[in-house]
Design a protein around this motif. Structure first.
Motif, PDB file in Angstrom:
ATOM      1  N   ARG A 126       0.814  -1.207   0.000  1.00 56.28           N
ATOM      2  CA  ARG A 126       0.000   0.000   0.000  1.00 56.28           C
ATOM      3  C   ARG A 126       0.854   1.266   0.000  1.00 56.28           C
ATOM      4  N   GLU A 127       1.994   1.228   0.695  1.00 57.11           N
ATOM      5  CA  GLU A 127       2.809   2.435   0.817  1.00 57.11           C
ATOM      6  C   GLU A 127       3.454   2.846  -0.498  1.00 57.11           C
ATOM      7  N   SER A 128       3.643   1.905  -1.426  1.00 60.03           N
ATOM      8  CA  SER A 128       4.297   2.222  -2.695  1.00 60.03           C
ATOM      9  C   SER A 128       3.418   1.955  -3.915  1.00 60.03           C
ATOM     10  N   ASP A 129       2.190   1.449  -3.704  1.00 63.79           N
ATOM     11  CA  ASP A 129       1.272   1.106  -4.804  1.00 63.79           C
ATOM     12  C   ASP A 129       1.844   0.032  -5.710  1.00 63.79           C
ATOM     13  N   ASP A 130       2.676  -0.840  -5.159  1.00 64.62           N
ATOM     14  CA  ASP A 130       3.275  -1.927  -5.941  1.00 64.62           C
ATOM     15  C   ASP A 130       2.414  -3.183  -5.842  1.00 64.62           C
ATOM     16  N   TRP A 131       2.109  -3.768  -6.990  1.00 67.33           N
ATOM     17  CA  TRP A 131       1.486  -5.084  -7.069  1.00 67.33           C
ATOM     18  C   TRP A 131       2.582  -6.048  -7.524  1.00 67.33           C
ATOM     19  N   THR A 132       3.166  -6.764  -6.576  1.00 67.57           N
ATOM     20  CA  THR A 132       4.355  -7.577  -6.829  1.00 67.57           C
ATOM     21  C   THR A 132       3.977  -9.035  -7.058  1.00 67.57           C
ATOM     22  N   LEU A 133       4.365  -9.540  -8.241  1.00 68.37           N
ATOM     23  CA  LEU A 133       4.193 -10.965  -8.525  1.00 68.37           C
ATOM     24  C   LEU A 133       5.424 -11.704  -8.020  1.00 68.37           C
ATOM     25  N   GLN A 134       5.228 -12.600  -7.072  1.00 71.99           N
ATOM     26  CA  GLN A 134       6.329 -13.389  -6.517  1.00 71.99           C
ATOM     27  C   GLN A 134       6.289 -14.799  -7.097  1.00 71.99           C
ATOM     28  N   ILE A 135       7.443 -15.252  -7.583  1.00 70.43           N
ATOM     29  CA  ILE A 135       7.584 -16.621  -8.080  1.00 70.43           C
ATOM     30  C   ILE A 135       8.628 -17.309  -7.208  1.00 70.43           C
ATOM     31  N   LYS A 136       8.197 -18.297  -6.444  1.00 75.90           N
ATOM     32  CA  LYS A 136       9.106 -19.002  -5.546  1.00 75.90           C
ATOM     33  C   LYS A 136       9.827 -20.122  -6.285  1.00 75.90           C
ATOM     34  N   TRP A 137      11.036 -20.399  -5.829  1.00 76.43           N
ATOM     35  CA  TRP A 137      11.837 -21.512  -6.364  1.00 76.43           C
ATOM     36  C   TRP A 137      11.849 -21.463  -7.896  1.00 76.43           C
ATOM     37  N   VAL A 138      12.386 -20.381  -8.413  1.00 81.00           N
ATOM     38  CA  VAL A 138      12.372 -20.129  -9.856  1.00 81.00           C
ATOM     39  C   VAL A 138      13.051 -21.259 -10.618  1.00 81.00           C
ATOM     40  N   GLN A 139      12.438 -21.628 -11.736  1.00 78.51           N
ATOM     41  CA  GLN A 139      12.992 -22.631 -12.626  1.00 78.51           C
ATOM     42  C   GLN A 139      13.343 -21.983 -13.969  1.00 78.51           C
ATOM     43  N   LYS A 140      14.151 -22.665 -14.733  1.00 75.89           N
ATOM     44  CA  LYS A 140      14.602 -22.101 -16.007  1.00 75.89           C
ATOM     45  C   LYS A 140      13.428 -21.833 -16.942  1.00 75.89           C
TER      46      LYS A 140
END
Length: 312
Positions: A126-140
């Motif tokens: 909310r403080e930065s208006d960022d909608w962050t997509l998180q991808i865990k354990w990234v693969q190639k």
């Protein structure tokens, strides 16, 4: 009696005045007052509405837009988490969605996840208006373009490219390394872009694992682990039999190889000079052969010309 009659006449006149003049005037004045008050209130309401609209923040009525400072290229390591930011200003009652471009798959809408792959989630800051997509354990295979979308009409889109870096192994000095007989072979293998240090690193000579406890002796390995892991293979008192291909095989990266040449008194510069000399001699031979053929053709042409002249 005379005064009583006068008083009665005066009272009758007052009653007639009240009935015919005063009361209608009061009624008329009251109606005008009501109209005035109604007009005033109406005017007051209009002015108040105008004031409220003009005094509100312009941004609350502006259309959503993407912050131009948002990164459009993100790099992540295999096995780590990747964070793709989408900064949206003036979102209002619109929603933000993340879509994977390679298969046009909707991953998230707002904070809701629309994929069975549990590695994906969206976090709103909310403080930065960022909608962050998180991808865990990234693969190639996660590398590629991702679309951040605002549900406006028409739809607004912002594209972010995810670059996935895989661990790589490199042996310094390759692909060929020349050492003198009797000297120490020192091979350094560097492993970069690894989420964690490799669990082990094997060294091979001619595709066979090097035995550090062999009867040959003088073979040792020094490994330093960290963000960049290095492994040093030391072979003392190099002999001609130590020549050949050496390979570094980490547990989390592809194999890196180098070819070692143990020289017995001959330097690589001398070898290169000899090869250059041979090349020059070969070129000279070709030029001489071409010259001989050319002269032979000239002589043959001259002889044919003289022969024809004589016959004429």
């Amino acid at each position: 009696m005379k005064y009583d009659v006068m008083i009665l006449d005066i009272m009758k006149g007052l009653i007639i005045y009240v009935i015919t003049i005063f009361i209608p005037g009061v009624i008329l004045n009251v109606g005008m007052a009501d109209e005035f008050i109604e007009d005033f209130n109406s005017h007051l309401n209009i002015e108040t509405t105008t004031w409220l609209y003009s005094s509100s923040s312009p941004s609350s009525y502006a259309e959503p837009y993407f912050d131009p400072m948002t990164l459009s290229n993100v790099t992540a390591l295999v096995g780590k988490s990747a964070y793709l930011n989408c900064r949206v200003r003036n979102l209002g009652n619109k929603t933000v969605s993340w879509i994977r471009q390679r298969d046009i798959h909707i991953l998230t809408v707002g904070s809701y996840v629309y994929t069975t792959d549990q590695r994906f989630q969206t976090v709103y800051h909310r403080e930065s208006d960022d909608w962050t997509l998180q991808i865990k354990w990234v693969q190639k295979r996660d590398a590629g373009v991702y679309e951040c979308q605002i549900s406006t009409q028409p739809i607004l889109s912002y594209f972010v490219y995810l670059n996935v870096v895989v661990p790589t192994a490199t042996i310094f000095g390759g692909p060929d390394l020349h050492v003198e007989k009797g000297s120490t072979i020192n091979l350094t293998c560097s492993i970069k872009y690894s989420a964690d240090p490799p669990a082990y690193i094997f060294w091979f000579h001619h595709d066979e694992v090097i035995n550090y406890d062999s009867t040959r002796g003088g073979v040792s390995v020094i490994t330093e682990k960290g963000d960049v892991t290095t492994s040093h293979l030391l072979i003392q008192n190099a002999d001609l039999a130590d020549s050949g291909k050496y390979s570094c095989s980490p547990s989390n990266a592809d194999v890196a190889s180098v070819r070692v040449h143990v020289l017995n008194g001959e330097h690589p510069e001398a070898m290169q000079t000899a090869s250059i000399g041979l090349s020059r001699n070969w070129i000279n031979c070709v030029l001489i052969s071409l010259g001989i053929i050319f002269l032979a053709n000239v002589n043959f042409s001259t002889s044919m010309t003289i022969y024809r002249a004589r016959n004429i």
